[in-house]
Scaffold this motif. Structure first.
Motif, mmCIF file in Angstrom:
data_model
loop_
_atom_site.group_PDB
_atom_site.id
_atom_site.type_symbol
_atom_site.label_atom_id
_atom_site.label_comp_id
_atom_site.label_asym_id
_atom_site.label_seq_id
_atom_site.Cartn_x
_atom_site.Cartn_y
_atom_site.Cartn_z
ATOM 1 N N MET A 149 -15.505 -5.095 3.881
ATOM 2 C CA MET A 149 -14.662 -5.171 5.117
ATOM 3 C C MET A 149 -14.967 -6.037 6.311
ATOM 4 O O MET A 149 -14.061 -6.563 7.250
ATOM 5 C CB MET A 149 -14.684 -3.815 5.856
ATOM 6 N N GLY A 150 -16.195 -6.315 6.654
ATOM 7 C CA GLY A 150 -16.724 -6.992 7.705
ATOM 8 C C GLY A 150 -16.225 -6.895 8.980
ATOM 9 O O GLY A 150 -16.265 -5.725 9.552
ATOM 10 N N GLU A 151 -15.615 -7.894 9.670
ATOM 11 C CA GLU A 151 -14.874 -8.123 10.865
ATOM 12 C C GLU A 151 -13.566 -7.833 10.764
ATOM 13 O O GLU A 151 -12.792 -8.390 11.716
ATOM 14 C CB GLU A 151 -15.397 -9.264 11.699
ATOM 15 N N LYS A 152 -12.831 -7.284 9.716
ATOM 16 C CA LYS A 152 -11.444 -7.630 9.433
ATOM 17 C C LYS A 152 -10.839 -6.862 10.799
ATOM 18 O O LYS A 152 -11.247 -5.583 11.195
ATOM 19 C CB LYS A 152 -11.075 -6.989 7.986
ATOM 20 N N PRO A 153 -9.810 -7.321 10.922
ATOM 21 C CA PRO A 153 -8.972 -6.751 12.030
ATOM 22 C C PRO A 153 -8.160 -5.563 11.640
ATOM 23 O O PRO A 153 -7.961 -5.268 10.263
ATOM 24 C CB PRO A 153 -7.767 -7.642 12.413
ATOM 25 N N VAL A 154 -7.905 -4.487 12.363
ATOM 26 C CA VAL A 154 -7.072 -3.427 11.815
ATOM 27 C C VAL A 154 -5.841 -3.361 11.132
ATOM 28 O O VAL A 154 -5.630 -2.817 10.338
ATOM 29 C CB VAL A 154 -6.957 -2.301 13.280
ATOM 30 N N ASN A 155 -5.221 -4.597 11.341
ATOM 31 C CA ASN A 155 -4.001 -4.688 10.603
ATOM 32 C C ASN A 155 -4.165 -5.325 9.317
ATOM 33 O O ASN A 155 -3.335 -5.746 8.621
ATOM 34 C CB ASN A 155 -2.935 -5.477 11.459
ATOM 35 N N ALA A 156 -5.340 -5.462 9.018
ATOM 36 C CA ALA A 156 -5.603 -5.996 7.505
ATOM 37 C C ALA A 156 -5.517 -4.924 6.633
ATOM 38 O O ALA A 156 -5.674 -5.147 5.193
ATOM 39 C CB ALA A 156 -6.894 -6.553 7.495
ATOM 40 N N LEU A 157 -5.467 -3.625 7.185
ATOM 41 C CA LEU A 157 -5.521 -2.336 6.424
ATOM 42 C C LEU A 157 -3.965 -2.226 5.967
ATOM 43 O O LEU A 157 -3.178 -2.698 6.403
ATOM 44 C CB LEU A 157 -5.695 -0.992 7.130
ATOM 45 N N ALA A 158 -3.966 -1.954 4.469
ATOM 46 C CA ALA A 158 -2.684 -1.604 3.948
ATOM 47 C C ALA A 158 -1.966 -0.611 4.484
ATOM 48 O O ALA A 158 -2.570 0.478 4.909
ATOM 49 C CB ALA A 158 -2.948 -1.338 2.424
#
Lengths: 88, 922
Positions: free
Chosen positions: A16-25
């Motif tokens: 997940m690292g630093e993924k932004p919240v809108n990377a969530l499905a």
């Protein structure tokens, strides 16, 4: 179930690292914006909320609806994502 | 403070967030669980710096009064237990938490805890002291018993009651008193007693400080010995400790992700276990998904790290660090194994290889590095059955050009090599498409040894890497140049046997924008001189030469500057050249007679070896005439060289006795007018025609036996030192024995070739010979030599015109070889002609280039080729040798560009050669 969407696959394929919240499905531009407004800017913060709610899907759904008024489908997507991430 | 807090508590979540923004403090999501913490944080900031630590303490305790502050529970518990009546149960339960599984030495916290609770422990222990008997008071119910087991002998020797305590503190005290004792916690008293008496030994608890608890002491000792032996073995393997996971993930991965190559190689070379995990597996730098270094580098677009990683792994020195005692073959196997794993291991999350990552995230450079390795699997499938090529730029960098680039890299990477015989005795061959993968299996198919007839071929230039289609196009236009420029290229090919094919290829490659590299002897590497890298190398080389005049002398000696060198700078040729008198005269001014003689002797011996090798090597007719042609030719070829030397050479030729050499090579004669020399030369050639022809006939006759050879040589030396005409009878005999064809030539030469044109029968003979040999042998062996002899003839004519203008020896410029311009200079010049050389960046090249431009084109045509001290066997001769990872490969290419897996890397050459000799030649 939207568990096999490309977005979901992409999300769970890597740490997940630093993924932004809108990377969530299930979280697109709009919902992402709303979440960010409430300082849920990173995917891991949302995961944290899920954990704080003791991994309770019902509570989490409720919370999602409350925070960014996500519909059921979106919730589904996110929950599967969160679960997958967590149990990765 | 309190006021602020209470005010904040009254705010809604959004308002609170607003407060945070106003205060300039970052805040996370405000939820039921986080709100109190954030409130306090903000309150502290708002209250200002005057709030002291005690204030915060009190505030925290105040907050802990609030129902939602359960984080302060332990402190609260301590405080309340201290202030209110002591509750042993609670204390016991605390102890239960702390004391479980604690080893021999009680941890610090316990002591602290016992101190903090000391005020109540007096009562507590009182109340507990009488609970040693199972009688339980309502409140005080010991939930556990502590058994203390002393050392084994102690149990036997001491006959005291079992050490069983209900209070951990007591147990700890007892443990302290008995050296090497252990203690454990039990649910009931019986077990505790058993343990204390050593009846049932609980091995489960790890107990390092008392290894001798077991009654089976000898066995244990044995085991211990065994352990030691084991560890000694491991010590010898290598003394590196495997790094901690934290180091791997934090240090190594950070270095990789940042692209910090220095830090990476420092870590890795300090401890190879950073890269090589247990069982020679790649180490994991990201838990969970199980990424190795290559994954991380690919993900983060760190092509440099990826390349460095491969280089490091393939460096035998690195593997040696890990396995100092390995056999070479074993080491190679290991290297291949781990490199393969690094390249092709899928990750755990999506079963994706580093190549998938590089494609997915649009990192063309990394794709380039990965694909240029022959072991990289390009058709691995991920969890969803996708190959790397299906994923190009699916996540990032979705521009068309990046996509195109990546898909280009993913295709097979072909090279178009140019092959030449080492001695340049045959036409250069433009090889078929070559790619690292395909050539691997090839060597298996052709294990047969090459025949001694075949010339040894090496790659001298290549274009690539290219995609197969582009490579095909390039090859086609290289072999048959485009029609509009066909003539130009044809001329180049004809006039420049040394580098013609390269020049054509170079021009074409530059035109089409393909990468190009050719081999330059003096740089000992494959470079494109017009590239930045090539210029840098050239500049380095030139500046080195510029500052070491000693080097000029050395090289000058080598530079025999014989025109006839050009056609075939080969083995034979080298020796032949050494006899050419001109070589002696390069430093003629100060050369003593003895030295001269010595050198002459050396030359003669070299003739012997040359002739011997000629015998060995030349199995048929075609080769035999060569010695004749070359030996006889040098004296004639002299005039094209710069004036003073030519003069000296002529003088030497005229002196038929070595004794006279020294006086004749005086400076005055060196500087005598060229025209005079020419006259003399012509006269001399008239006189000595007969002698020369007899000498050449000696050489041209195939010596039937070794003794014959030696007599021939003696005769040669005699003739050379000056027995006028040699022995006519003997000469005749030799002539008779010589092949009919060469006789023919001499006749032809005598009758047809005018002196005015050729200045010497022998030269004419030589040329004729070549011409004839062309007709003999269309197989290509002598094509180049014949063609070049034609060209050399042409340039001979030219050079006669220029002779007066040729600068005398005094001129000292910067040249690549020797202290006079040579063909090599011209070749290099033509390679970088079109370029603007930056004076500041490449000062030496600039200097050299300005020297070059001072010569006219026709001057350049007449420059002799430098004596080539061919490294000859650049390639390993044994096809089966494990050269792939040999150190030689690494020393050969210290600069690690992706082209390392290019045809330049020698061991492949053999295969190419085999392949091409089986094909119809060009």
């Amino acid at each position: 179930m939207s568990s096999t969407s490309q977005k979901h696959k992409d999300f769970v394929a890597e740490p997940m690292g630093e993924k932004p919240v809108n990377a969530l499905a299930g979280i697109g531009e709009v919902l992402g914006k709303r979440l960010e407004e409430k300082s849920f800017d990173k995917a891991y913060v949302v995961l944290g909320q899920f954990l704080v709610l003791k991994k309770d899907e019902e509570l989490f759904r409720d919370w999602l609806k409350d925070t960014c008024s996500a519909n059921t489908k979106q919730q589904d997507g996110e929950i599967t994502t969160e679960k997958a991430t967590h149990f990765n | 403070m309190e006021a602020v807090l209470s005010r904040l508590r009254g705010l809604s979540a959004d308002e609170l967030r607003g407060e945070f923004a106003r205060a300039g403090v970052k805040c996370g999501p405000i939820t039921a669980t986080t709100r109190a913490t954030f409130e306090r944080k903000l309150a502290r900031v708002l209250a200002g710096p005057e709030t002291s630590a005690t204030d915060t303490d009190s505030s925290s305790s105040a907050a802990s009064g609030a129902s939602d502050a359960d984080h302060a529970k332990p402190a609260e518990a301590v405080l309340t237990s201290a202030s209110t009546k002591c509750k042993p149960t609670e204390a016991a339960s605390e102890e239960l938490d702390f004391g479980y599984g604690v080893g021999l030495n009680p941890p610090e916290e316990d002591e602290i805890f016992s101190k903090t609770t000391s005020n109540c422990s007096a009562q507590g222990s009182h109340s507990q002291s009488h609970t040693e008997t199972p009688s339980k008071s309502a409140q005080v119910s010991p939930t556990c018993y502590y058994g203390v087991c002393p050392m084994w002998e102690d149990v036997l020797s001491r006959n005291e009651r079992a050490h069983v305590y209900t209070d951990k503190k007591d147990a700890l005290q007892a443990v302290k008193m008995m050296k090497g004792a252990r203690f454990n916690r039990f649910a009931n008293r019986e077990d505790a007693e058993k343990f204390a008496k050593g009846i049932c030994d609980y091995f489960a608890s790890p107990n390092k400080s008392t290894p001798c608890v077991s009654p089976a002491k000898p066995g244990l000792l044995l085991g211990k010995d065994h352990l030691e032996v084991d560890s000694i073995n491991r010590e010898r393997a290598n003394s590196f400790k495997s790094p901690r996971t934290q180091d791997l993930t934090a240090k190594l991965r950070k270095a990789v992700e940042k692209g910090d190559e220095a830090a990476f190689s420092e870590l890795v070379w300090d401890n190879p276990r950073y890269l090589i995990g247990s069982g020679d597996n790649p180490t994991i730098v990201q838990e969970g998904c199980r990424y190795n270094v290559m994954h991380s580098a690919a993900k983060e677009n760190q092509a440099g790290i990826a390349q460095l990683l491969l280089d490091t792994l393939e460096n035998p020195t690195f593997m040696r660090l890990m396995y100092p005692d390995d056999q070479e073959a074993m080491l190679q196997k290991r290297i291949r194994y781990i490199v393969d794993l690094y390249l092709n291991t899928p990750d755990k999350a999506g079963f994706e290889t580093p190549l998938h990552f590089a494609c997915k995230f649009g990192c063309p450079d990394v794709v380039n590095v990965l694909c240029s390795h022959p072991d990289c699997d390009k058709s691995c499938k991920n969890k969803d059955g996708q190959k790397p090529c299906d994923l190009i730029c699916s996540r990032k960098n979705k521009t068309q050009e990046v996509k195109q680039k990546i898909s280009d890299y993913l295709e097979d990477r072909c090279f178009v090599p140019l092959l030449r015989a080492v001695d340049n005795t045959s036409q250069p061959i433009i090889g078929g498409l070559w790619s690292p993968e395909s050539s691997e299996s090839f060597s298996m198919i052709h294990p047969h040894p090459r025949s001694p007839m075949d010339p040894v071929m090496t790659v001298t230039a290549y274009a690539g890497p290219l995609s197969p289609s582009k490579a095909n196009d390039f090859r086609r236009s290289w072999k048959t140049p485009p029609r509009d420029r066909g003539n130009l290229f044809h001329n180049i090919l004809k006039s420049d046997p040394d580098r013609g094919a390269e020049r054509v290829g170079r021009d074409l490659a530059h035109e089409m924008g393909h990468p190009w590299a050719e081999y330059w002897d003096f740089l000992d590497s494959f470079v494109d001189l017009s590239s930045a890298e090539g210029l840098l190398k050239l500049n380095e080389y030139l500046s080195k030469r510029d500052f070491s005049p000693q080097g000029h002398e050395e090289a000058g000696e080598n530079e025999t500057s014989n025109k006839f060198k050009t056609p075939s700078p080969g083995k034979l040729n080298k020796f032949c050249n050494s006899i050419s008198v001109g070589a002696f005269l390069d430093e003629g001014d100060d050369m003593s007679l003895e030295e001269m003689k010595n050198r002459q002797n050396a030359a003669l011996t070299s003739i012997t070896s040359c002739a011997a090798s000629g015998l060995k090597g030349a199995t048929g007719g075609p080769r035999v005439p060569h010695p004749a042609h070359r030996h006889a030719a040098p004296p004639r070829g002299r005039p094209h060289r710069d004036g003073s030397r030519a003069g000296a050479a002529v003088l030497l030729d005229r002196t038929h006795n070595g004794d006279k050499v020294a006086p004749r090579t005086s400076p005055s004669s060196m500087l005598s007018p060229i025209s005079n020399l020419m006259v003399e030369f012509e006269r001399m050639s008239l006189q000595e025609e007969h002698r020369n022809s007899s000498i050449s006939s000696i050489f041209s006759s195939p010596p039937s036996s070794a003794s014959d050879l030696s007599t021939g040589l003696t005769r040669l030396s005699l003739g050379h030192i000056g027995q006028e005409g040699g022995d006519p009878a003997e000469g005749g005999e030799e002539e008779e024995r010589s092949s009919g064809s060469s006789e023919e030539f001499f006749e032809a030469q005598e009758s047809v070739e005018g002196l005015g044109r050729t200045r010497g029968g022998a030269l004419g003979g030589g040329r004729n010979l070549c011409a004839r040999s062309k007709s003999w042998d269309h197989g290509g062996r002598d094509l180049s030599s014949s063609g070049s002899s034609g060209s050399s003839y042409k340039s001979l004519d030219n050079s006669n015109e220029f002779l007066p203008r040729t600068p005398p020896k005094i001129r000292r410029g910067l040249f690549i070889e020797g202290d006079s311009p040579s063909k090599l200079d011209r070749q290099v010049f033509s390679a970088i002609q079109g370029l603007d050389v930056d004076v500041l960046k490449y000062p030496s090249i600039h200097k050299w280039k300005s020297t070059m431009t001072s010569y006219s084109t026709s001057d350049m045509q007449s420059w002799p080729s430098p004596a080539v001290v061919k490294p000859g066997l650049r390639m390993p001769q044994t096809p089966g040798s494990p050269a792939r990872f040999s150190p030689a490969r690494h020393t050969a290419s210290p600069d690690f560009s992706p082209s390392r897996y290019s045809p330049a890397n020698a061991s492949y050459i053999q295969r190419i050669r085999l392949k091409h000799l089986n094909e119809p030649s060009v």
